[in-house]
Design a protein around this motif. Structure first.
Motif, PDB file in Angstrom:
ATOM      1  N   SER A   6       3.663  -5.483 -17.149  1.00  7.58           N
ATOM      2  CA  SER A   6       3.067  -6.758 -17.546  1.00  7.58           C
ATOM      3  C   SER A   6       2.447  -7.505 -16.362  1.00  7.58           C
ATOM      4  O   SER A   6       1.854  -8.568 -16.549  1.00  7.58           O
ATOM      5  N   VAL A   7       2.550  -6.951 -15.155  1.00 11.48           N
ATOM      6  CA  VAL A   7       2.002  -7.608 -13.967  1.00 11.48           C
ATOM      7  C   VAL A   7       0.499  -7.341 -13.885  1.00 11.48           C
ATOM      8  O   VAL A   7       0.078  -6.177 -13.830  1.00 11.48           O
ATOM      9  N   PRO A   8      -0.330  -8.390 -13.884  1.00 11.96           N
ATOM     10  CA  PRO A   8      -1.775  -8.182 -13.743  1.00 11.96           C
ATOM     11  C   PRO A   8      -2.085  -7.469 -12.420  1.00 11.96           C
ATOM     12  O   PRO A   8      -1.484  -7.773 -11.388  1.00 11.96           O
ATOM     13  N   GLN A   9      -3.003  -6.524 -12.467  1.00 12.97           N
ATOM     14  CA  GLN A   9      -3.403  -5.744 -11.309  1.00 12.97           C
ATOM     15  C   GLN A   9      -2.218  -5.030 -10.654  1.00 12.97           C
ATOM     16  O   GLN A   9      -2.181  -4.810  -9.450  1.00 12.97           O
ATOM     17  N   GLY A  10      -1.242  -4.655 -11.495  1.00 13.53           N
ATOM     18  CA  GLY A  10      -0.124  -3.847 -11.039  1.00 13.53           C
ATOM     19  C   GLY A  10      -0.265  -2.428 -11.568  1.00 13.53           C
ATOM     20  O   GLY A  10      -0.778  -2.211 -12.677  1.00 13.53           O
ATOM     21  N   PHE A  11       0.176  -1.440 -10.781  1.00 11.93           N
ATOM     22  CA  PHE A  11      -0.010  -0.031 -11.140  1.00 11.93           C
ATOM     23  C   PHE A  11       1.298   0.715 -10.905  1.00 11.93           C
ATOM     24  O   PHE A  11       1.761   0.845  -9.773  1.00 11.93           O
ATOM     25  N   LEU A  12       1.885   1.211 -11.989  1.00 12.86           N
ATOM     26  CA  LEU A  12       3.158   1.909 -11.925  1.00 12.86           C
ATOM     27  C   LEU A  12       2.924   3.416 -11.830  1.00 12.86           C
ATOM     28  O   LEU A  12       2.163   3.985 -12.612  1.00 12.86           O
ATOM     29  N   HIS A  13       3.597   4.053 -10.883  1.00 10.73           N
ATOM     30  CA  HIS A  13       3.552   5.505 -10.728  1.00 10.73           C
ATOM     31  C   HIS A  13       4.988   6.026 -10.772  1.00 10.73           C
ATOM     32  O   HIS A  13       5.803   5.694  -9.903  1.00 10.73           O
ATOM     33  N   LEU A  14       5.315   6.822 -11.774  1.00  8.34           N
ATOM     34  CA  LEU A  14       6.611   7.483 -11.851  1.00  8.34           C
ATOM     35  C   LEU A  14       6.402   8.977 -11.629  1.00  8.34           C
ATOM     36  O   LEU A  14       5.434   9.564 -12.135  1.00  8.34           O
ATOM     37  N   TYR A  15       7.331   9.590 -10.899  1.00 15.83           N
ATOM     38  CA  TYR A  15       7.109  10.948 -10.410  1.00 15.83           C
ATOM     39  C   TYR A  15       7.648  12.054 -11.313  1.00 15.83           C
ATOM     40  O   TYR A  15       7.473  13.233 -11.011  1.00 15.83           O
ATOM     41  N   GLY A  16       8.312  11.687 -12.393  1.00 18.20           N
ATOM     42  CA  GLY A  16       8.795  12.714 -13.312  1.00 18.20           C
ATOM     43  C   GLY A  16      10.005  13.476 -12.806  1.00 18.20           C
ATOM     44  O   GLY A  16      10.257  14.609 -13.257  1.00 18.20           O
TER      45      GLY A  16
END
Length: 387
Positions: free
Chosen positions: A341-351
């Motif tokens: 929900s953070v504007p201009q935030g980018f989540l990367h999860l590595y699996g």
């Protein structure tokens, strides 16, 4: 490619459609594979890991030990070029692969960066400042090194070790026995303590034709020897940027490096730049380039090993990145909506299938008007995951 035909070591660029071999199957390989796919390449990953982060997103996967010669030869004959996501690939494995495919960076480069002592001798011979150091192969040598280097100092295993593993700080001469046991009595290096005001890194790419592009300096903050926050650009480091970039250029030129590497520095209190380590691969601190720069460190790695023109790594927007460690999973799966929900935030999860304290499970990048603001937003958002 037939088993009887060695590779053609030419400088002809490898265009989209080629198959790129990746040694190692962690998050760095995963982000490389995603960047390669966007450019139209196939990635064949080789590692002993089952259900790996890179394997999830690659065109082809070989799960085998690095000592499996038959598997290595089959892998080498299926790819056009090979690169890596971590530096501690056994030399014998690379020698096997080199019979049929070029490996970038080369075995000669890895010979230097796989061992802290060889790396520090290289830096010293190149006239590049690093922490004072001494070779340690026994408890007696450690005691002598303490008197020579002084305390506090850091004892590090000569081989392997990352994120604080394989190292221990010594503050009292009486701690020598404990420190020697901590590193398992392995060949080691004692490094003098550097009184620094900031840790930083510079990414350096060098292509097959010698073209070089740098990115940085990136400001880094660590917690428990693990990178916690990175910020870029860092205006407070602008005055040392030309020197840091030139050191990076000197290193890749002298090593004839091909690929994307990271040079980690300490900015000492007296203003001197001290090289801490050379990582011959993309680096945790460079993850923010995916959103912040015209060309990410992973696309740049693809371009460099394929002999393509290198991209621009200047930032188009200030950014900060925070690591997401396994500690966040102590109460189950974190509430990711708080980050999404953070504007201009980018989540990367590595699996990764198993979360452990201190294990890098993902990262979160925020873009903002300046990197310090981005860092505050990212840290606050991460903290909300604990609530």
């Amino acid at each position: 490619m037939s088993a009887s035909t060695p590779f053609r070591n030419t400088e002809t660029p490898l265009g989209p459609g080629a198959t790129l071999g990746m040694l190692g199957a962690g998050q760095l390989g995963r982000m490389f594979a995603l960047a390669a796919a966007r450019l139209g390449y196939h990635v064949h990953v080789f590692s002993p890991r089952v259900d790996s982060p890179t394997g999830h997103v690659s065109h082809r996967e070989t799960v085998a030990d690095y000592g499996d010669t038959a598997a290595l030869l089959k892998f080498a004959q299926s790819v056009d070029v090979v690169t890596l996501e971590f530096e501690n690939i056994p030399v014998a494995a690379i020698e096997t692969i080199e019979q049929f495919a070029p490996v970038r960076p080369s075995r000669a480069m890895l010979h230097v960066t796989q061992n802290r002592l060889r790396e520090k001798h290289f830096l010293t011979e190149a006239g590049i400042a690093c922490a004072p150091f001494a070779e340690v192969n026994s408890l007696e040598q450690l005691r002598l090194a303490i008197t020579t280097i002084g305390l506090p100092a850091v004892l590090k295993t000569a081989d392997s070790g990352y994120d604080g593993k394989g190292q221990i700080t010594i503050r009292d001469p009486n701690d020598a026995v404990t420190a020697w046991k901590h590193v398992g009595g392995q060949p080691a290096v004692l490094e003098g303590w550097v009184d620094y005001v900031q840790e930083l890194s510079v990414l350096v790419a060098r292509s097959t034709n010698g073209e070089i592009v740098t990115c940085g300096p990136i400001a880094n903050d660590h917690v428990n020897h693990i990178l916690d926050v990175s910020r870029f650009p860092a205006p407070e480091l602008a005055h040392i940027a030309p020197t840091a970039e030139q050191i990076g250029r000197t290193i890749v030129q002298r090593l004839k490096f091909i690929g994307l590497c990271c040079v980690e520095f300490f900015l000492a209190r007296d203003g001197q730049l001290i090289v801490n380590e050379i990582a011959p691969r993309p680096h945790n601190s460079g993850h923010l380039t995916i959103e912040a720069c015209h060309t990410s460190q992973f696309e740049q790695q693809v371009r460099a090993v394929c002999g393509l023109p290198l991209g621009c790594m200047q930032p188009h927007t200030p950014a900060a990145m925070v690591n997401l460690l396994g500690d966040l999973w102590q109460n189950g799966e974190p509430p990711w909506l708080k980050l999404l929900s953070v504007p201009q935030g980018f989540l990367h999860l590595y699996g990764k299938t198993e979360a452990q304290p201190g294990r890098k499970m993902g990262h979160f990048t925020v873009l903002a008007d300046d990197a310090h603001l981005a860092a505050r937003i990212a840290i606050d958002a991460r903290e909300r995951l604990r609530q």
